[in-house]
Design a protein around this motif. Structure first.
Motif, PDB file in Angstrom:
ATOM      1  N   CYS A 222       0.842  -1.208   0.000  1.00  0.00           N
ATOM      2  CA  CYS A 222       0.000   0.000   0.000  1.00  0.00           C
ATOM      3  C   CYS A 222       0.869   1.247   0.000  1.00  0.00           C
ATOM      4  O   CYS A 222       2.062   1.187   0.287  1.00  0.00           O
TER       5      CYS A 222
ATOM      6  N   ILE B 299       1.102   5.005   1.720  1.00  0.00           N
ATOM      7  CA  ILE B 299       0.593   5.719   2.879  1.00  0.00           C
ATOM      8  C   ILE B 299       1.059   7.165   2.814  1.00  0.00           C
ATOM      9  O   ILE B 299       2.257   7.431   2.678  1.00  0.00           O
TER      10      ILE B 299
ATOM     11  N   GLU C 252      -0.994   7.207  15.480  1.00  0.00           N
ATOM     12  CA  GLU C 252      -1.950   6.390  14.733  1.00  0.00           C
ATOM     13  C   GLU C 252      -1.292   5.753  13.499  1.00  0.00           C
ATOM     14  O   GLU C 252      -1.406   4.551  13.261  1.00  0.00           O
ATOM     15  N   ILE C 253      -0.559   6.588  12.769  1.00  0.00           N
ATOM     16  CA  ILE C 253       0.081   6.079  11.552  1.00  0.00           C
ATOM     17  C   ILE C 253       1.201   5.106  11.916  1.00  0.00           C
ATOM     18  O   ILE C 253       1.440   4.102  11.237  1.00  0.00           O
TER      19      ILE C 253
ATOM     20  N   ARG D  53       1.167   3.114  14.479  1.00  0.00           N
ATOM     21  CA  ARG D  53       0.502   1.848  14.803  1.00  0.00           C
ATOM     22  C   ARG D  53       0.100   1.099  13.540  1.00  0.00           C
ATOM     23  O   ARG D  53       0.285  -0.110  13.423  1.00  0.00           O
ATOM     24  N   GLN D  54      -0.436   1.871  12.588  1.00  0.00           N
ATOM     25  CA  GLN D  54      -0.865   1.252  11.326  1.00  0.00           C
ATOM     26  C   GLN D  54       0.306   0.530  10.643  1.00  0.00           C
ATOM     27  O   GLN D  54       0.171  -0.615  10.205  1.00  0.00           O
TER      28      GLN D  54
ATOM     29  N   ARG E  61       1.427  -2.592  12.464  1.00  0.00           N
ATOM     30  CA  ARG E  61       0.533  -3.720  12.176  1.00  0.00           C
ATOM     31  C   ARG E  61       0.907  -4.365  10.852  1.00  0.00           C
ATOM     32  O   ARG E  61       0.980  -5.594  10.737  1.00  0.00           O
ATOM     33  N   LEU E  62       1.176  -3.498   9.843  1.00  0.00           N
ATOM     34  CA  LEU E  62       1.577  -4.024   8.535  1.00  0.00           C
ATOM     35  C   LEU E  62       2.857  -4.854   8.656  1.00  0.00           C
ATOM     36  O   LEU E  62       2.978  -5.935   8.080  1.00  0.00           O
TER      37      LEU E  62
END
Ligand SMILES: Nc1ncnc2c1ncn2[C@@H]1O[C@H](COP(=O)(O)OP(=O)(O)OP(=O)(O)O)[C@@H](O)[C@H]1O
Ligand SMILES: [Mg+2]
Lengths: 271, 274
Positions: free
Chosen positions: A229, A231, A255-256, A258-259, A262-263
């Protein structure tokens, strides 16, 4: 040009990757599919960070942009020209030290201009300018072997920039540096991007570094390597901030982060 | 000024792992080992433990060296030996360095030359002496040819290997800065490998001396080796030993010259990090 047109020109990518695949011949009839179907674009003046787990093909993609590797299929274009072999329009900074140890810092920085026939006086002025930009004026006549790791990497950056490339490619340029030097270098890079308006593509696997520097993050996954992806750190509102802690303090940073973590974890689970 | 309380200095052991010793200690150590060597030699001679005909006393050998130079024109022999070494070594370097750099830079060149060179490298140079004598007679040519053959193939291989070891990132940096193939070889690969080439030359110069002595012992009437063979015929062991010492001293001098040259040419390698 009208402001609207100018904005449009900024948007159109100057570098495009179109369906790039690369398989390496491992001998004995075996091949390794390193990356497949990688497509994305990089706009003018953008800092594009390629992020992803180890072995996903980040270096391979960057080396293709530099022309040091040829894709098995697909096409790379810079400003409408096919990329075919290395050239001075795409400068590269490697993770390993690449200073020419037998030359002073100044002659290192002048090297690219010298082999490209820039007259001596202009060469000197431009070298001085970029040596000042990376804060090495006092060391202009020193040999690289007398410098610290971070200083050597700054020599490499100055040498590349002084050559006036359209595209600055960097493969984990700060990977070998200690945390503090690394952080100074990241801030320096943002300043350089602002003052020279150079388009930058940088590879890293450091999440914090990616979020701080990037106007756009291209996240790659592995087995085989492909773009998972893109971002855009919207929380920066399209502004470049030169102080790292200010970026970390902004709403939306965690937030970003964390995102992306996760990836990364999803990718790690593939092993 | 107050006296600062300093920790007692740590006792330095004689054996410290990879800690450089002082200049003074280095010089003293170097002298000491030779004093011991000559001391044992002199003691053995004085006590009559060894046959004086086979092992003359060191002072006798030293006097012979003086006598050879002062009274018997030994300098001419030494000079001709030095000339042979230098000429053959220079010719070998002129061939080997450009070729080795080309082979290390361009695999296509390596593919052509290496199968040839690596075969020759394993042939002991002295095995060519009979045929060289038949081809070139007794002049300087067969001696120079032997030295050349003995050195050139090894030097080519050494230079090639060092050239291959130039880090690939340096080459790629040059290419991405816009260098073409020739600029990359001339302005990046060559200066990057040059310090290693000078070290390889230093090693090969020692090999050249070895072949020189072989050439002069087997097939020469002039030079240090020939003098030693003449001395053997008359049982002049002191002259043979004088020859050995002179060859050793010359080797040492050339070695030191190379160390100096290396330091002069590549100051950036000596510089310590601040
Ligand atoms: N010259 C090569 N020959 C064979 N395989 C290669 C070659 N270069 C890269 N590869 C393989 O291609 C894959 C991608 O490598 P690449 O170096 O691009 O990964 P990367 O994302 O940069 O990894 P890292 O973060 O560890 O640097 C790896 O599996 C690697 O083993
Ligand atoms: Mg990599």
């Amino acid at each position: 040009m009208s402001p609207a047109k100018e904005a449009a020109a900024e948007q159109a990518p100057i570098l495009t990757l179109d369906g790039i695949s690369k398989s390496f011949d491992l001998g004995k009839g075996k091949t390794l599919e390193a990356i497949t179907g990688v497509s994305f674009g990089v706009s003018r003046n953008e800092i594009c960070v390629i992020l992803g787990p180890s072995g996903c093909g980040k270096s391979t993609v960057l080396r293709m942009m530099a022309g040091l590797e040829t894709p098995t299929s697909g096409d790379l274009m810079l400003e409408g020209r096919h990329i075919d072999g290395p050239g001075r329009d795409r400068g590269m900074v490697f993770q390993a030290y690449t200073s020419f140890d037998w030359m002073s810092v100044r002659r290192n920085v002048e090297f690219g201009m010298k082999i490209n026939g820039v007259p001596a006086s202009e060469r000197r002025d431009r070298a001085d300018h970029y040596i000042r930009l990376v804060g090495l004026t006092k060391f202009a006549d020193a040999y690289p072997t007398q410098l610290s790791g971070g200083m050597r990497q700054r020599v490499a950056i100055a040498r590349t920039l002084a050559n006036g490339p359209e595209l600055l490619l960097m493969d984990e340029p700060f990977g070998a540096l200690d945390a503090e030097t690394r952080w100074h270098m990241q801030e320096l890079l943002v300043e350089i991007a602002e003052s020279t308006r150079t388009t930058i593509v940088m590879v890293t696997h450091d999440i914090e570094e990616a979020i701080f520097l990037a106007d756009k993050i291209v996240f790659m996954s592995r087995h085989p390597g492909r773009v998972k992806c893109e971002i855009v750190p919207e929380f920066k509102n399209g502004k470049r901030i030169t102080e790292k802690e200010k970026v970390i303090d902004l709403d939306g940073y965690s937030e970003i982060e964390r995102q992306i973590m996760r990836l990364m974890r999803e990718e790690g689970a593939k092993d | 000024m107050s006296e600062s309380v300093s920790a007692p200095p740590r006792r330095r052991h004689f054996l410290e792992v990879r800690k450089p010793v002082s200049k003074r200690q280095a010089v003293l150590s170097a002298i000491a080992i030779w004093v011991v060597f000559f001391g044992i030699w002199a003691a053995a001679s004085a006590s009559g433990m060894v046959n004086e005909l086979l092992v003359p006393a060191p002072q006798k050998v030293l006097f012979t060296i003086y006598d050879l130079f002062a009274e018997r024109a030994f300098a001419a022999d030494v000079l001709i030996s030095i000339m042979r070494v230098l000429i053959a070594f220079l010719l070998a370097s002129i061939v080997a360095i450009p070729l080795g750099v080309m082979m290390g830079s361009f695999p296509a060149v390596e593919g052509i030359v290496n199968p040839f060179v690596s075969a020759w490298r394993y042939l002991p140079a002295p095995s060519f002496i009979p045929i060289l004598l038949m081809w070139f007679g007794t002049g300087e040519t067969p001696k120079l040819a032997l030295l050349f053959i003995g050195v050139v193939f090894l030097l080519i291989t050494l230079v090639m290997d060092h050239t291959k070891n130039v880090r690939h990132e340096l080459v790629e940096t040059a290419l991405t800065l816009g260098a073409n193939r020739y600029v990359t070889v001339r302005s990046v690969i060559l200066p990057a490998v040059l310090p290693e080439i000078v070290i390889a030359m230093r090693q090969m110069l020692a090999v050249t001396w070895t072949y020189l002595v072989i050439a002069e012992i087997v097939a020469s009437t002039t030079g240090i080796g020939a003098m030693m063979m003449r001395a053997r015929r008359f049982l002049h062991t002191d002259e043979i030993m004088a020859g050995i010492i002179v060859i050793g001293a010359l080797g040492l001098i050339f070695d030191l010259l190379f160390v100096r040259l290396h330091r002069q040419l590549f100051p950036y390698i000596q510089e310590k990090r601040r």
